[in-house]
Structures are given as structure tokens and as C-alpha cells.
Design a protein around this motif. Structure first.
Motif, PDB file in Angstrom:
ATOM      1  N   GLY A 167      11.316  87.622  14.581  1.00 57.60           N
ATOM      2  CA  GLY A 167      11.879  88.706  13.772  1.00 57.60           C
ATOM      3  C   GLY A 167      10.880  89.231  12.756  1.00 57.60           C
ATOM      4  O   GLY A 167       9.676  89.299  13.002  1.00 57.60           O
ATOM      5  N   ASN A 168      11.406  89.570  11.596  1.00 59.70           N
ATOM      6  CA  ASN A 168      10.531  90.119  10.562  1.00 59.70           C
ATOM      7  C   ASN A 168       9.591  89.051   9.997  1.00 59.70           C
ATOM      8  O   ASN A 168       8.682  89.375   9.252  1.00 59.70           O
ATOM      9  N   LYS A 169       9.833  87.784  10.339  1.00 61.27           N
ATOM     10  CA  LYS A 169       8.987  86.724   9.776  1.00 61.27           C
ATOM     11  C   LYS A 169       7.539  86.893  10.199  1.00 61.27           C
ATOM     12  O   LYS A 169       6.638  86.819   9.390  1.00 61.27           O
ATOM     13  N   TRP A 170       7.317  87.130  11.495  1.00 66.20           N
ATOM     14  CA  TRP A 170       5.931  87.325  11.914  1.00 66.20           C
ATOM     15  C   TRP A 170       5.378  88.621  11.328  1.00 66.20           C
ATOM     16  O   TRP A 170       4.252  88.677  10.865  1.00 66.20           O
ATOM     17  N   ARG A 171       6.174  89.664  11.321  1.00 71.41           N
ATOM     18  CA  ARG A 171       5.664  90.937  10.795  1.00 71.41           C
ATOM     19  C   ARG A 171       5.226  90.767   9.336  1.00 71.41           C
ATOM     20  O   ARG A 171       4.231  91.316   8.907  1.00 71.41           O
ATOM     21  N   LYS A 172       6.006  89.979   8.572  1.00 70.25           N
ATOM     22  CA  LYS A 172       5.648  89.802   7.165  1.00 70.25           C
ATOM     23  C   LYS A 172       4.451  88.864   6.986  1.00 70.25           C
ATOM     24  O   LYS A 172       3.675  88.999   6.049  1.00 70.25           O
ATOM     25  N   LEU A 173       4.324  87.899   7.895  1.00 70.29           N
ATOM     26  CA  LEU A 173       3.216  86.941   7.757  1.00 70.29           C
ATOM     27  C   LEU A 173       1.878  87.509   8.225  1.00 70.29           C
ATOM     28  O   LEU A 173       0.819  87.104   7.750  1.00 70.29           O
TER      29      LEU A 173
ATOM     30  N   SER B 246      18.900  94.561   7.702  1.00 67.66           N
ATOM     31  CA  SER B 246      19.422  93.730   6.633  1.00 67.66           C
ATOM     32  C   SER B 246      18.330  93.477   5.600  1.00 67.66           C
ATOM     33  O   SER B 246      17.156  93.367   5.952  1.00 67.66           O
ATOM     34  N   ALA B 247      18.722  93.380   4.331  1.00 69.02           N
ATOM     35  CA  ALA B 247      17.715  93.191   3.278  1.00 69.02           C
ATOM     36  C   ALA B 247      17.985  91.957   2.435  1.00 69.02           C
ATOM     37  O   ALA B 247      19.130  91.650   2.092  1.00 69.02           O
ATOM     38  N   GLY B 248      16.892  91.261   2.107  1.00 63.45           N
ATOM     39  CA  GLY B 248      16.944  90.157   1.136  1.00 63.45           C
ATOM     40  C   GLY B 248      16.041  90.541  -0.025  1.00 63.45           C
ATOM     41  O   GLY B 248      16.487  91.059  -1.044  1.00 63.45           O
ATOM     42  N   THR B 249      14.740  90.350   0.159  1.00 61.92           N
ATOM     43  CA  THR B 249      13.791  90.785  -0.876  1.00 61.92           C
ATOM     44  C   THR B 249      13.587  92.298  -0.842  1.00 61.92           C
ATOM     45  O   THR B 249      13.067  92.877  -1.798  1.00 61.92           O
ATOM     46  N   GLY B 250      13.909  92.933   0.295  1.00 56.95           N
ATOM     47  CA  GLY B 250      13.680  94.378   0.445  1.00 56.95           C
ATOM     48  C   GLY B 250      12.314  94.697   1.050  1.00 56.95           C
ATOM     49  O   GLY B 250      11.989  95.869   1.263  1.00 56.95           O
ATOM     50  N   ALA B 251      11.512  93.674   1.369  1.00 53.16           N
ATOM     51  CA  ALA B 251      10.157  93.933   1.894  1.00 53.16           C
ATOM     52  C   ALA B 251      10.212  94.604   3.270  1.00 53.16           C
ATOM     53  O   ALA B 251       9.474  95.558   3.537  1.00 53.16           O
ATOM     54  N   THR B 252      11.101  94.130   4.123  1.00 49.84           N
ATOM     55  CA  THR B 252      11.193  94.711   5.468  1.00 49.84           C
ATOM     56  C   THR B 252      11.653  96.169   5.367  1.00 49.84           C
ATOM     57  O   THR B 252      11.079  97.055   5.996  1.00 49.84           O
TER      58      THR B 252
ATOM     59  N   LEU C  38      23.613  86.465  16.426  1.00 50.00           N
ATOM     60  CA  LEU C  38      23.219  86.984  15.110  1.00 50.00           C
ATOM     61  C   LEU C  38      23.097  85.805  14.154  1.00 50.00           C
ATOM     62  O   LEU C  38      23.605  84.725  14.441  1.00 50.00           O
ATOM     63  N   ASP C  39      22.460  86.010  13.030  1.00 45.69           N
ATOM     64  CA  ASP C  39      22.403  84.917  12.047  1.00 45.69           C
ATOM     65  C   ASP C  39      23.424  85.210  10.941  1.00 45.69           C
ATOM     66  O   ASP C  39      23.702  86.374  10.651  1.00 45.69           O
ATOM     67  N   PRO C  40      23.971  84.150  10.325  1.00 46.87           N
ATOM     68  CA  PRO C  40      25.089  84.360   9.388  1.00 46.87           C
ATOM     69  C   PRO C  40      24.684  84.936   8.034  1.00 46.87           C
ATOM     70  O   PRO C  40      25.519  85.482   7.325  1.00 46.87           O
TER      71      PRO C  40
ATOM     72  N   GLY D 142      15.851  88.285  13.608  1.00 46.60           N
ATOM     73  CA  GLY D 142      15.716  86.850  13.917  1.00 46.60           C
ATOM     74  C   GLY D 142      16.561  85.988  12.995  1.00 46.60           C
ATOM     75  O   GLY D 142      17.671  86.361  12.621  1.00 46.60           O
ATOM     76  N   GLY D 143      16.037  84.810  12.652  1.00 46.28           N
ATOM     77  CA  GLY D 143      16.711  83.960  11.669  1.00 46.28           C
ATOM     78  C   GLY D 143      17.735  82.991  12.244  1.00 46.28           C
ATOM     79  O   GLY D 143      18.523  82.408  11.502  1.00 46.28           O
ATOM     80  N   LEU D 144      17.697  82.788  13.558  1.00 42.96           N
ATOM     81  CA  LEU D 144      18.746  81.959  14.164  1.00 42.96           C
ATOM     82  C   LEU D 144      18.599  80.469  13.816  1.00 42.96           C
ATOM     83  O   LEU D 144      19.540  79.702  13.981  1.00 42.96           O
TER      84      LEU D 144
ATOM     85  N   SER E   6      15.724  78.632   4.144  1.00 41.40           N
ATOM     86  CA  SER E   6      14.920  79.848   4.327  1.00 41.40           C
ATOM     87  C   SER E   6      14.291  79.992   5.712  1.00 41.40           C
ATOM     88  O   SER E   6      13.578  79.099   6.190  1.00 41.40           O
ATOM     89  N   ASN E   7      14.523  81.145   6.323  1.00 45.72           N
ATOM     90  CA  ASN E   7      13.882  81.455   7.604  1.00 45.72           C
ATOM     91  C   ASN E   7      12.378  81.593   7.417  1.00 45.72           C
ATOM     92  O   ASN E   7      11.598  81.244   8.300  1.00 45.72           O
ATOM     93  N   HIS E   8      11.992  82.135   6.283  1.00 40.82           N
ATOM     94  CA  HIS E   8      10.565  82.329   6.022  1.00 40.82           C
ATOM     95  C   HIS E   8       9.827  80.990   5.946  1.00 40.82           C
ATOM     96  O   HIS E   8       8.720  80.842   6.481  1.00 40.82           O
TER      97      HIS E   8
HETATM   98  C1  PLP Z   1      16.825  87.137   9.604  1.00 40.93           C
HETATM   99  C2  PLP Z   1      16.424  87.919   8.412  1.00 40.93           C
HETATM  100  N1  PLP Z   1      16.779  89.205   8.339  1.00 40.93           N
HETATM  101  C3  PLP Z   1      16.486  89.956   7.279  1.00 40.93           C
HETATM  102  C4  PLP Z   1      15.767  89.428   6.209  1.00 40.93           C
HETATM  103  C5  PLP Z   1      15.502  90.308   5.035  1.00 40.93           C
HETATM  104  O1  PLP Z   1      14.148  90.569   4.884  1.00 40.93           O
HETATM  105  P1  PLP Z   1      13.550  91.017   3.490  1.00 40.93           P
HETATM  106  O2  PLP Z   1      13.488  89.787   2.629  1.00 40.93           O
HETATM  107  O3  PLP Z   1      12.190  91.476   3.863  1.00 40.93           O
HETATM  108  O4  PLP Z   1      14.416  92.049   2.910  1.00 40.93           O
HETATM  109  C6  PLP Z   1      15.347  88.100   6.252  1.00 40.93           C
HETATM  110  C7  PLP Z   1      14.545  87.513   5.175  1.00 40.93           C
HETATM  111  O5  PLP Z   1      13.361  87.351   5.385  1.00 40.93           O
HETATM  112  C8  PLP Z   1      15.683  87.316   7.378  1.00 40.93           C
HETATM  113  O6  PLP Z   1      15.323  86.030   7.456  1.00 40.93           O
END
Ligand code: PLP
Length: 317
Positions: A37-43, A168-174, A261-263, A294-296, A66-68
Motif C-alpha cells: 500500500g502507501n507504506k512502500w510509496r512513503k518509504l 483514507s488519511a492518518g498523518t495526511g502524507a498520502t 479492507l483494514d479496520p 494496504g494495512g491488512l 502501526s502498519n508503518h
Molecule cells: C492502510 C493505511 N491507509 C491509510 C493510511 C493513511 O496514510 P497517511 O498517514 O499518509 O495519511 C495509513 C497510514 O499510513 C495506512 O496504514
């Protein structure tokens, strides 16, 4: 170093039509079994800087689920780089995610929540580097201008023209990375936490840092107004909070369409998006791309918490 990353696997699949709106899914979850998922893109561009500098290990930050952290630990194991993580709070140090990280060789240290809050303070980071100058530090959740650069790349992979992209957003980086490369699309951001004021500011700041860091022209002042639609009401009570109807939704998506999906992130987003379609937010005939980030790996930990509360569990057999 060959670690098996395959961004070509991130195909766009037609998902289903819902009330006249066509939903597509971008399968970033297929990029790698463990760094998905976005983990590789961010890394990706953090790793690039790591290799270009005189670093020997990676330090990063995260919560016990943490998925990261899981992705960073897997990357470390696969590439032979030592990894070290500071964990928010000392309460859940026995989580399945941290057990996985430790099995990948990650050095893990729980710190108090008050100390954890210093994770972006220059003084705190300098004090860590004084002790261990060989560390390359990746901020919580893998964010940073490098993360935006990696996430922006997904926009150039798109084969179909969409009206909207939902994520979906957590930190907002994606979100910020996607917004950095957006053309005509509108980006539907579904925060995984209670975050209206925080997330808008976080996305705007990260876009600014990104253009400064890479010497790019700054974004026009109406960029976010034009392209960002914040859908803030589907956080289910807050970060990593879950309710029985979300579990039921996830099990239904899986049993009906094999969609896992991840919860914490993607389930809340798709739940919210379908509710938004129910409420007529989009014109019939609209095309929406849903980003599977990702994030499963977090499901085992969530199921353990659900079992403790006597709630139904996520059932992906
Ligand atoms: C599965 C999943 N989706 C979305 C996000 C949200 O990403 P971001 O923190 O870049 O907003 C995360 C966090 O990294 C994540 O693990």
C-alpha cells in the motif's frame, strides 16, 4: 538490493457500480506482501536518502499496531538494514504487530506518551542523534516530503480518467502526495481519526514543505479548495476505534466480493464513501477510484481487541 517491490502489480480494477456511480479500486495492497500500500510509496524516497547518506540504521516512530512500523521492520529484514522504533505508550507492547516487528529484527522501545509527543522536536531528535549518529530518522507514519514524492507517483500510473479519488488519511502524507500531482480530479479524503482542523492544516503544511524541500514552485492558494473534499464524519469515534457495524461491513465486503479492507483506515473510507453515494453526493455516471492503501497486518491485533470486548471479529478466512 532486490526486495521484491512491484508497483506494476498495483492495477486498477473495476469494483462495482453503486447507485449509478462506478467504483474502481487501485490495488496498492499488491505492491508487496509485507511492505504494501502507501507504506512502500512513503518509504521509497526515505530509503533513497538513506542509501545516499552515511547512515547505518533507521529509526522511526509509531503506535503498537502501526502498519508503518511493520513495513519498516520488513524492509530492514529484507535489505539487511538494522531498524529501531520508539513506540507510543508502554501499554500494548505485546501487540501482534510489535511481535512481528521484533521477529524481523527491529529493536523496539516503548516510551511514555509525554516523551512520544516530542517525536518531531528538533532538540529531542538531536539528542537521539548525539547518542546514535548513524541513524536515519523517518517520522511517524513514514511522513515527510520524501513520502509525498513517493505517493505523488501513483497518479502517473492511472490508466483510466476518474472524477474522484477516495483515500483514507492518518498523518495526511498520502493525501498530500496525491494532491501534489492531481490534475482535474477531486480528492475525497476520509480521515481515520477525529481531525477536521488538524488534517486540513497538516495537508497544507506538508504540501508547502514538499515544494520547499524539492525546490518546486509552491501550490496556488486555491489548490486545496479546488481539489480536496474532506469527508470527516466516518472516523467511528476516533483513531483505531471500531464498532460492530464496521466489522459487519468488512465481513460483508469480504464474503460478497473477496475484498479485504483494514479496520483502521480503508474500511472506514469505503463505508463512508458508500454512505456519501447513498446521500447523493456524486452525480450518476461519476467514476471514483478507491485507493487500497494496504494495512491488512493489523487485523490480528484488532481481532484480539474485539475478542476482549466480546464483539464479533473480522472474519477473513
Ligand atoms: C492502510 C493505511 N491507509 C491509510 C493510511 C493513511 O496514510 P497517511 O498517514 O499518509 O495519511 C495509513 C497510514 O499510513 C495506512 O496504514
Amino acid at each position: 538490493m532486490e526486495i521484491g517491490i512491484n508497483t506494476d502489480a498495483s492495477i486498477e480494477e473495476f469494483l462495482f457500480d453503486y447507485k449509478g456511480v462506478a467504483l474502481w479500486l487501485k490495488r496498492d495492497d499488491l505492491i508487496h506482501p509485507e511492505i504494501s500500500g502507501n507504506k512502500w510509496r512513503k518509504l521509497k524516497y526515505h530509503v533513497d536518502e538513506f542509501y545516499r547518506g552515511a547512515y547505518q540504521s533507521i529509526l522511526t516512530f509509531g503506535g503498537a499496531f502501526s502498519n508503518h512500523l511493520a513495513a519498516t521492520a520488513a524492509f530492514g529484514k529484507l535489505s539487511g538494514i538494522s531498524t529501531y522504533a520508539l513506540i507510543r505508550g508502554e501499554e500494548e507492547m505485546d501487540s501482534p504487530t510489535l511481535a512481528y516487528c521484533a521477529a524481523q529484527g527491529m529493536e523496539i522501545e516503548g516510551i511514555s506518551r509525554s516523551k512520544y509527543r516530542l517525536k518531531e522536536s528538533p532538540e529531542f531528535l538531536e539528542s537521539l542523534l548525539e547518542l546514535r549518529p548513524e541513524l536515519y530518522i523517518i517520522p511517524e507514519g513514514g511522513k515527510g516530503p520524501q513520502a509525498l514524492k513517493g505517493c505523488a507517483e501513483l497518479m502517473s500510473e492511472l490508466k483510466v480518467k476518474y472524477d474522484y479519488i477516495a483515500l483514507s488519511a492518518g498523518t495526511g502524507a498520502t493525501s498530500a502526495g496525491v494532491l501534489a500531482a492531481v490534475q482535474s480530479e477531486k480528492i475525497l479524503v476520509y480521515p481515520a481519526l477525529k481531525a477536521e482542523s488538524f488534517i486540513l492544516g497538516a495537508i497544507a503544511n506538508q504540501l508547502m514543505e514538499y515544494s520547499t524541500y524539492y525546490g518546486l514552485p509552491s501550490f496556488k492558494s486555491d489548490h486545496l479548495k479546488k481539489h480536496l473534499i474532506l469527508r470527516n464524519q466516518y472516523h467511528f469515534g476516533g483513531y483505531a476505534k471500531i464498532k460492530a457495524d464496521l466489522v459487519e461491513f468488512m465481513n460483508k465486503q469480504y464474503h460478497k466480493r473477496q475484498l479485504k479492507l483494514d479496520p483502521v483506515y480503508t474500511a472506514k473510507m469505503l463505508f463512508g464513501l458508500l454512505k456519501d453515494i447513498d446521500q447523493g453526493l456524486f452525480k450518476p455516471g461519476s467514476k471514483i477510484l478507491v485507493l487500497h492503501t494496504g494495512g491488512l497486518q493489523g487485523i490480528a491485533g484488532m481481532n484480539r481487541r474485539l475478542a476482549k470486548k466480546g464483539m464479533p471479529q473480522i472474519d477473513y478466512d
